[in-house]
Scaffold this active site. Structure first.
Site, PDB file in Angstrom:
ATOM      1  N   LEU A 153      13.575 -29.603  -6.411  1.00 59.14           N
ATOM      2  CA  LEU A 153      13.463 -29.094  -7.786  1.00 59.14           C
ATOM      3  C   LEU A 153      13.039 -30.202  -8.731  1.00 59.14           C
ATOM      4  O   LEU A 153      13.278 -31.385  -8.478  1.00 59.14           O
ATOM      5  CB  LEU A 153      14.784 -28.470  -8.248  1.00 59.14           C
ATOM      6  CG  LEU A 153      16.040 -29.336  -8.424  1.00 59.14           C
ATOM      7  CD1 LEU A 153      16.032 -30.179  -9.668  1.00 59.14           C
ATOM      8  CD2 LEU A 153      17.268 -28.452  -8.436  1.00 59.14           C
ATOM      9  N   GLU A 155      13.420 -31.543 -12.665  1.00 55.19           N
ATOM     10  CA  GLU A 155      14.194 -31.352 -13.886  1.00 55.19           C
ATOM     11  C   GLU A 155      13.271 -30.749 -14.939  1.00 55.19           C
ATOM     12  O   GLU A 155      12.102 -31.089 -15.019  1.00 55.19           O
ATOM     13  CB  GLU A 155      14.768 -32.684 -14.368  1.00 55.19           C
ATOM     14  CG  GLU A 155      15.883 -33.153 -13.471  1.00 55.19           C
ATOM     15  CD  GLU A 155      16.411 -34.534 -13.819  1.00 55.19           C
ATOM     16  OE1 GLU A 155      16.241 -34.973 -14.959  1.00 55.19           O
ATOM     17  OE2 GLU A 155      16.990 -35.169 -12.922  1.00 55.19           O
ATOM     18  N   CYS A 260      14.522 -40.043  -9.602  1.00 58.07           N
ATOM     19  CA  CYS A 260      14.119 -39.845  -8.200  1.00 58.07           C
ATOM     20  C   CYS A 260      13.028 -40.793  -7.716  1.00 58.07           C
ATOM     21  O   CYS A 260      13.258 -41.566  -6.784  1.00 58.07           O
ATOM     22  CB  CYS A 260      13.687 -38.402  -7.991  1.00 58.07           C
ATOM     23  SG  CYS A 260      15.081 -37.270  -8.095  1.00 58.07           S
ATOM     24  N   LYS A 321      10.648 -37.374 -18.795  1.00 57.56           N
ATOM     25  CA  LYS A 321       9.510 -36.447 -18.833  1.00 57.56           C
ATOM     26  C   LYS A 321       9.899 -35.298 -19.764  1.00 57.56           C
ATOM     27  O   LYS A 321      11.064 -35.186 -20.144  1.00 57.56           O
ATOM     28  CB  LYS A 321       9.163 -35.956 -17.432  1.00 57.56           C
ATOM     29  CG  LYS A 321      10.240 -35.100 -16.788  1.00 57.56           C
ATOM     30  CD  LYS A 321       9.713 -34.562 -15.472  1.00 57.56           C
ATOM     31  CE  LYS A 321      10.703 -33.565 -14.902  1.00 57.56           C
ATOM     32  NZ  LYS A 321      10.239 -32.947 -13.689  1.00 57.56           N
TER      33      LYS A 321
HETATM   34  N1  LIG Z   1      17.610 -34.669 -10.360  1.00 58.05           N
HETATM   35  C1  LIG Z   1      16.583 -34.279  -9.610  1.00 58.05           C
HETATM   36  O1  LIG Z   1      15.527 -33.894 -10.118  1.00 58.05           O
HETATM   37  C2  LIG Z   1      16.684 -34.277  -8.109  1.00 58.05           C
HETATM   38  C3  LIG Z   1      15.737 -33.564  -7.359  1.00 58.05           C
HETATM   39  C4  LIG Z   1      15.833 -33.561  -5.990  1.00 58.05           C
HETATM   40  C5  LIG Z   1      16.841 -34.280  -5.366  1.00 58.05           C
HETATM   41  N2  LIG Z   1      17.733 -34.997  -6.105  1.00 58.05           N
HETATM   42  C6  LIG Z   1      18.795 -35.715  -5.405  1.00 58.05           C
HETATM   43  O2  LIG Z   1      19.981 -34.951  -5.462  1.00 58.05           O
HETATM   44  C7  LIG Z   1      21.121 -35.803  -5.601  1.00 58.05           C
HETATM   45  C8  LIG Z   1      21.872 -35.461  -6.875  1.00 58.05           C
HETATM   46  O3  LIG Z   1      21.031 -35.703  -7.972  1.00 58.05           O
HETATM   47  P1  LIG Z   1      21.397 -35.223  -9.443  1.00 58.05           P
HETATM   48  O4  LIG Z   1      20.228 -35.537 -10.295  1.00 58.05           O
HETATM   49  O5  LIG Z   1      21.919 -33.835  -9.417  1.00 58.05           O
HETATM   50  O6  LIG Z   1      22.579 -36.240  -9.775  1.00 58.05           O
HETATM   51  P2  LIG Z   1      23.625 -36.166 -10.969  1.00 58.05           P
HETATM   52  O7  LIG Z   1      24.045 -37.564 -11.225  1.00 58.05           O
HETATM   53  O8  LIG Z   1      23.083 -35.353 -12.094  1.00 58.05           O
HETATM   54  O9  LIG Z   1      24.847 -35.361 -10.336  1.00 58.05           O
HETATM   55  C9  LIG Z   1      25.678 -35.861  -9.351  1.00 58.05           C
HETATM   56  C10 LIG Z   1      27.083 -35.301  -9.595  1.00 58.05           C
HETATM   57  O10 LIG Z   1      27.914 -35.683  -8.521  1.00 58.05           O
HETATM   58  C11 LIG Z   1      29.198 -35.955  -9.032  1.00 58.05           C
HETATM   59  N3  LIG Z   1      29.933 -36.780  -8.082  1.00 58.05           N
HETATM   60  C12 LIG Z   1      29.744 -38.080  -7.756  1.00 58.05           C
HETATM   61  N4  LIG Z   1      30.640 -38.471  -6.849  1.00 58.05           N
HETATM   62  C13 LIG Z   1      31.409 -37.390  -6.565  1.00 58.05           C
HETATM   63  C14 LIG Z   1      32.495 -37.167  -5.699  1.00 58.05           C
HETATM   64  N5  LIG Z   1      32.962 -38.144  -4.924  1.00 58.05           N
HETATM   65  N6  LIG Z   1      33.054 -35.946  -5.665  1.00 58.05           N
HETATM   66  C15 LIG Z   1      32.569 -34.947  -6.430  1.00 58.05           C
HETATM   67  N7  LIG Z   1      31.547 -35.100  -7.286  1.00 58.05           N
HETATM   68  C16 LIG Z   1      30.967 -36.311  -7.352  1.00 58.05           C
HETATM   69  C17 LIG Z   1      28.922 -36.651 -10.345  1.00 58.05           C
HETATM   70  O11 LIG Z   1      30.048 -36.616 -11.207  1.00 58.05           O
HETATM   71  C18 LIG Z   1      27.740 -35.836 -10.867  1.00 58.05           C
HETATM   72  O12 LIG Z   1      28.155 -34.762 -11.664  1.00 58.05           O
HETATM   73  C19 LIG Z   1      20.570 -37.230  -5.553  1.00 58.05           C
HETATM   74  O13 LIG Z   1      20.602 -37.680  -4.231  1.00 58.05           O
HETATM   75  C20 LIG Z   1      19.134 -37.058  -5.996  1.00 58.05           C
HETATM   76  O14 LIG Z   1      18.305 -38.050  -5.491  1.00 58.05           O
HETATM   77  C21 LIG Z   1      17.692 -34.980  -7.459  1.00 58.05           C
END
Ligand SMILES: NC(=O)c1ccc[n+]([C@@H]2O[C@H](COP(=O)([O-])OP(=O)(O)OC[C@H]3O[C@@H](n4cnc5c(N)ncnc54)[C@H](O)[C@@H]3O)[C@@H](O)[C@H]2O)c1
Length: 440
Positions: A153, A155, A260, A321
């Site tokens: 996805l 953002e 990312c 972005k």
């Molecule tokens: N943001 C994007 O566009 C995107 C797209 C594809 C993949 N990803 C990947 O997905 C993953 C998450 O990204 P995101 O942007 O959603 O991150 P984010 O930081 O927005 O969310 C991560 C969440 O995990 C929680 N968290 C951390 N440790 C925890 C634990 N031990 N127990 C429970 N909750 C916990 C945090 O409090 C936070 O709310 C990453 O690996 C990222 O690379 C992100």
């Protein structure tokens, strides 16, 4: 199906909301109590178009729940999605501590067979690592499987991307497990790739690295265009119409940022290193990306008589972005930090990301809108290509500035028009553009 989603960030909250909207019962877990409290009050901790309505609808229908209690959520679920953050570390390797902590938590709560699905972006081999952690730490001798289901996805369009992904990648240890996850996604009717866990993990990194490569490639072409009198807008248009190339991610500018691309390119270079492969192309992609804002600021400094000292610089756009409030690794952060280090006064505006920006730069001025930021500025810099900047009253902007220097880091304006309006206009790769651009 009963689903648990661990991590309620951009990926977890959107994934949980969409799965509940498809009729599943979903419990979203986060260890950030403040986030969970906000969600329980119906407030969104992040900005994502359409998210608030979707969360509200599914909470009211009692299909979507929020908790900080991982054990409670795992015990009640058949499928557990891990969506926690994997931020970069100094070495370029992602920080895997949250994944490991969640895996240990799942192990303790394992009360019957479950599929553990890793959605976070993680290096090849993480599926095996999660399996080992759960095996070592489980208190009951119940079976489980670990699947990789990387997320693609974007953002700003996360709900739409989750409902209509280009493809769904399921990396599973066997076909039966793959079918269980496939069943969850079946209502979306999108192309699916069923593969092994390691290949699924690689697909994610390879895809992001390739997109980053397109951006750095376009930026290098733009830098050449600036020197040889070609117009990069025409060049990338001409390239993008080739169906083997495609127009996406060929937009020159200040380079890629966000949570990312920078971290995933660094992580893939590290993975390659560890297995004895020197990923030269990707290292160059990262170098080009790091140089791009520096080149831009060098040009801006030169336009301001060689110094930023005491100059007022207006910054339009702070999010990494458009259509997001995310400031992680945003180019604005680097640009503002450099300007402040050289004693510039910075005034900034962003339609959505100013609250997040204030936490990083409490010392700068924030404007009510673009006009406010332009007022008495020595230069105005476009850092994020929000739509609302494309149709500003540029005559009003120009007349309110101290000096009409307009630096367009995202090529959103027509150079000919801006120069006709009397701006000292610079952008990326269109320095000598002579044909009006009819896009805007
Ligand atoms: N943001 C994007 O566009 C995107 C797209 C594809 C993949 N990803 C990947 O997905 C993953 C998450 O990204 P995101 O942007 O959603 O991150 P984010 O930081 O927005 O969310 C991560 C969440 O995990 C929680 N968290 C951390 N440790 C925890 C634990 N031990 N127990 C429970 N909750 C916990 C945090 O409090 C936070 O709310 C990453 O690996 C990222 O690379 C992100």
């Amino acid at each position: 199906m009963n689903i648990c989603v661990v991590g309620t960030g951009y990926v977890g909250l959107v994934t949980g909301s969409v799965f509940s909207d498809l009729g599943n019962e979903v419990i979203c877990v986060d260890n950030n109590a403040e986030k969970i409290a906000m969600l329980e009050r119906g407030e969104m901790p992040i900005y994502e178009p359409g998210l608030e309505e979707m969360v509200k609808r599914n909470r009211e229908d009692h299909r979507l729940f929020f908790t900080t209690d991982l054990t409670y959520a795992v015990e009640r679920s058949d499928v557990v999605f891990i969506c926690v953050g994997t931020p970069p570390t100094e070495t370029g390797d992602p920080d895997m501590r949250a994944i490991q902590e969640v895996a240990r938590g799942i192990a303790r709560a394992l009360n019957r067979y479950k599929v553990i699905v890793n959605k976070s972006t993680v290096p090849v081999g993480t599926g095996d690592m999660v399996r080992e952690i759960i095996e070592t730490n489980r208190v009951r001798n119940v079976d489980f499987d670990v699947v990789s289901n990387p997320e693609f996805l974007r953002e700003g369009s996360a709900i739409k991307d989750t409902l209509e992904p280009d493809r769904i990648v399921i990396g599973a240890p066997n076909h039966v497990v793959a079918m269980k996850i496939l069943e969850l996604y079946a209502p979306l009717e999108r192309p699916m790739i069923i593969t092994d866990v390691a290949s699924a993990e690689m697909i994610k990194y390879a895809s992001n690295a390739f997109l980053a490569t397109k951006i750095s490639f376009a930026n290098t072409i733009a830098n050449i265009c600036d020197q040889v009198g070609a117009d990069v807008a025409q060049v990338v248009k001409g390239m993008g119409l080739d169906s083997r190339i495609g127009p996406a991610f060929l937009n020159p500018g200040l380079g890629y940022g966000g949570s990312c691309f920078p971290k995933d390119t660094a992580a893939l270079v590290r993975t390659a290193e560890k297995v004895g492969v020197d990923f030269k192309i990707l290292r160059a992609v990262m170098d080009v990306n790091a140089e791009q804002p520096i080149r831009f600021l060098d040009r801006l400094r030169a336009a301001l008589d060689g110094s930023f000292d005491g100059k007022t610089i207006g910054i339009l756009g702070l999010a990494f972005k458009p259509n997001t409030d995310d400031m992680r690794d945003a180019k604005s952060v680097e640009i503002i930090a450099r300007l402040l280090a050289e004693n510039a006064e910075v005034k900034a505006y962003d339609p959505i990301a100013m609250d997040n920006a204030r936490r990083i730069f409490p010392q700068i001025c924030y404007g009510k809108n673009a006009y406010d930021v332009a007022q008495d500025a020595d230069a105005l810099v476009i850092v994020t290509e929000w739509n609302e900047f494309k149709l500003l009253d540029m005559e009003r902007i120009k007349s309110s500035m101290r000096r009409p220097i307009l630096f367009d880091g995202r090529n959103i304006y027509d150079p000919i028009r801006m120069r006709r309006l009397g701006f000292e206009y610079q952008c990326v790769g269109r320095t000598r553009a002579t044909i009006p651009n009819h896009r805007h």
